[in-house]
Design a protein around this motif. Structure first.
Motif, PDB file in Angstrom:
ATOM      1  N   GLY A 176      -4.415  -6.046  -5.921  1.00 40.33           N
ATOM      2  CA  GLY A 176      -4.510  -6.505  -4.386  1.00 40.33           C
ATOM      3  C   GLY A 176      -5.416  -7.554  -4.113  1.00 40.33           C
ATOM      4  N   GLY A 177      -5.942  -8.449  -4.921  1.00 39.19           N
ATOM      5  CA  GLY A 177      -6.876  -9.527  -4.657  1.00 39.19           C
ATOM      6  C   GLY A 177      -6.744 -10.262  -4.277  1.00 39.19           C
ATOM      7  N   GLY A 202      -4.699   1.126   0.241  1.00 35.98           N
ATOM      8  CA  GLY A 202      -4.379   0.325   0.799  1.00 35.98           C
ATOM      9  C   GLY A 202      -3.147  -1.213   0.353  1.00 35.98           C
ATOM     10  N   LYS A 203      -3.105  -1.291  -0.498  1.00 34.04           N
ATOM     11  CA  LYS A 203      -3.031  -3.347   0.002  1.00 34.04           C
ATOM     12  C   LYS A 203      -1.711  -2.739  -1.395  1.00 34.04           C
ATOM     13  CE  LYS A 203      -6.353  -5.652   0.642  1.00 34.04           C
ATOM     14  NZ  LYS A 203      -7.459  -6.251  -0.666  1.00 34.04           N
ATOM     15  N   ALA A 210       4.943  -8.752  -1.718  1.00 25.48           N
ATOM     16  CA  ALA A 210       5.185 -10.115  -2.290  1.00 25.48           C
ATOM     17  C   ALA A 210       6.217 -10.402  -3.986  1.00 25.48           C
ATOM     18  CB  ALA A 210       3.511  -9.930  -3.116  1.00 25.48           C
ATOM     19  N   GLY A 211       6.518  -8.878  -4.008  1.00 24.33           N
ATOM     20  CA  GLY A 211       7.650  -9.347  -5.307  1.00 24.33           C
ATOM     21  C   GLY A 211       7.084  -7.954  -6.871  1.00 24.33           C
ATOM     22  N   GLU A 333     -11.569  -5.759   2.773  1.00 21.73           N
ATOM     23  CA  GLU A 333     -10.695  -5.756   2.995  1.00 21.73           C
ATOM     24  C   GLU A 333      -8.748  -6.581   3.467  1.00 21.73           C
ATOM     25  OE1 GLU A 333     -13.680  -2.614   5.798  1.00 21.73           O
ATOM     26  OE2 GLU A 333     -12.785  -4.896   6.447  1.00 21.73           O
ATOM     27  N   VAL A 334      -9.783  -8.129   3.295  1.00 20.56           N
ATOM     28  CA  VAL A 334      -8.879  -8.854   3.930  1.00 20.56           C
ATOM     29  C   VAL A 334      -8.043  -9.169   2.626  1.00 20.56           C
ATOM     30  CG1 VAL A 334      -8.644 -11.160   3.511  1.00 20.56           C
ATOM     31  CG2 VAL A 334     -10.499 -10.512   4.425  1.00 20.56           C
ATOM     32  N   THR A 335      -6.357  -8.781   2.931  1.00 21.79           N
ATOM     33  CA  THR A 335      -5.173  -8.885   2.560  1.00 21.79           C
ATOM     34  C   THR A 335      -4.882 -10.431   1.771  1.00 21.79           C
ATOM     35  OG1 THR A 335      -4.301  -7.079   2.990  1.00 21.79           O
ATOM     36  CG2 THR A 335      -2.699  -8.376   1.824  1.00 21.79           C
TER      37      THR A 335
END
Ligand SMILES: [Zn+2]
Length: 344
Positions: A176-177, A202-203, A210-211, A333-335
Motif C-alpha cells: 500500500g506504500g 484503506g489501501k 493496481a493489479g 494517507e496518500v495513495t
C-alpha cells in the motif's frame, strides 16, 4: 527564488526567498515544475534519517534546464529533465558498470546532501540530470513524469533483480506504500500473479486496482501461512519486501518456494533469520535492491511514454502546501504519490 526550507528535523517547512542559483563549471540549473513528496524525504523531515541542515528537500522532479555552466555538454537551455537521486561520481567502475547506486565516490543524494526540488530552481552537477524522452508530454503530465525516477523505476529494477517471469507468483510486503503500489502495478505488467500484503486496509482497493490478485492483512492472518495457503503449500516465487522489518523478512523467507527470490529494500536494515537448508535445498536467492541505474530510469520513462504503465499520482498541490502534504505522507494517507506543483 521561492523555496521551502527545512532548518532542522521535526520542524515545519519555512517559505523563504533565496538568490537564484547560478551554475558553476560542470553544473546546470533547472526550473522546477513539479516535485514528488514520498516517504524517503518525509523520513528526513521527521528526523528518522540524519542529513545536514538547512536543506531544501525533494528529488522526483520534472524541470527545464535554464542555464548550463562551463564545460557542460549534452544539455542545453530548454531541455526537459528529471534527476537521478544519487550524486554519483559518474567515473568509477560501479558508475561505468551501470551500477551507479553502488558508486564508490558518491556525494550522497539529491535533496538530502545538496538542495533539491522544493524550490523554483535546482542546481546539480550536469550529469545528474536525465533528459526526458521527446515522446513524453511533460508539460501536460509533469507530476506523473517526475515520480517515474523513483516510484516507478525502483519497482522496474526489482523485476529485473528478482528475474520475475510471466506466471510467477509475486508477493509484495508494504504494497500500500507509495513505491509498493507501483511494485504491484509493475509485477502485474510483467504478467505475474500478484499478492499484496499490507496493514493499511484503506489501501486494499487501490492495490487491487493496481493489479493485486489477492490481498493479505498480516494483522488478521499469519502472512507466511497465508502465502503458503494461496500457493497450495508450494510457496511463492518472489517476495519483494518494502517494509523489511525482521518480522516481514522472516515471514517472506518462510513463504518462499523452490527457486524463490526474496528482495529486501527500504526498512531499517535489521538482521533476520532465514533457513540455510531451504536456501540450499530449494536453491533460493536472498537479494538486496538499491535504487536504480540511469539506464533503468530511461527504460521506465520509455514504458510510460509508450503507455505501458502510468504512475499513480493522486494528489497535486502547490508548493506552499508542502507542510499539509507531508502531514498526510507521515500518516500514510496518500495513495500512490503526492506531488507538489512548483511552477506552471
Ligand atoms: Zn562512481
Amino acid at each position: 527564488m521561492k523555496a521551502m526550507l527545512l532548518r532542522g528535523p521535526k520542524l515545519p517547512f519555512e517559505p523563504v526567498e533565496l538568490p537564484d542559483p547560478a551554475p558553476g563549471p560542470g553544473e546546470a540549473v533547472a526550473r522546477v515544475i513539479t516535485c514528488g513528496s514520498g516517504l524517503t524525504i518525509q523520513h528526513v523531515k521527521a528526523g528518522r534519517r540524519a542529513i545536514p541542515f538547512p536543506r531544501i528537500i525533494g528529488h522526483e522532479i520534472t524541470a527545464e534546464i535554464v542555464a548550463v555552466g562551463a564545460g557542460v555538454t549534452g544539455l542545453k537551455t530548454g531541455d526537459p529533465v528529471t534527476a537521478y537521486f544519487y550524486l554519483n561520481c559518474g567515473h568509477c567502475r560501479w558508475c561505468l558498470g551501470q551500477l551507479e547506486p553502488l558508486c564508490g565516490d558518491s556525494g550522497g543524494n539529491v535533496g538530502l546532501n545538496c538542495d533539491g526540488g522544493y524550490a523554483e530552481y535546482i542546481k546539480l552537477p550536469a550529469h545528474i540530470f536525465i533528459k526526458l524522452p521527446e515522446s513524453l508530454d511533460y508539460k501536460k503530465h509533469p507530476a506523473e513524469i517526475g515520480v517515474v525516477t523513483d516510484a516507478l523505476a525502483t519497482p522496474y529494477k526489482v523485476l529485473r533483480r528478482a528475474r520475475v517471469k510471466p506466471g510467477d507468483t509475486v508477493a509484495v510486503f508494504g504494497a500500500g506504500g507509495g513505491v509498493g503500489i507501483h511494485q504491484v502495478m509493475m509485477a502485474k505488467w510483467a504478467h505475474a500473479r500478484v499478492i499484496a500484503i499490507d496493514v493499511a486496509v484503506g489501501k486494499f482497493d487501490a492495490c487491487r486496482k493496481a493489479g493485486a490478485d489477492e490481498v493479505i492483512n498480516p494483522h488478521n492472518a499469519d502472512a507466511a501461512a497465508a502465502l503458503l495457503d494461496l500457493t497450495h503449500g508450494e510457496g511463492v516465487d518472489v517476495v519483494i519486501d518494502y517494509v523489511s522489518s525482521t518480522a516481514t523478512l522472516e515471514a517472506g523467507a518462510k513463504a518462499l518456494g523452490r527457486h524463490g527470490r526474496l528482495v529486501t529494500l527500504g526498512g531499517s536494515g535489521e538482521p533476520f533469520t532465514a533457513s540455510a537448508r531451504d536456501m540450499l535445498n530449494k536453491e533460493q536467492d536472498l537479494l538486496g535492491s538499491r535504487y536504480v541505474s540511469r539506464t533503468e530510469i530511461m527504460a521506465a520513462l520509455d514504458l510510460v511514454a509508450r503507455g505501458e504503465v502510468w504512475p499513480l499520482v493522486t494528489e497535486v498541490r502547490p508548493l506552499a502546501e508542502a507542510e499539509a502534504v507531508h502531514e498526510r505522507v507521515e500518516r500514510g494517507e496518500v495513495t500512490g504519490r503526492a506531488v507538489l506543483r512548483v511552477a506552471d
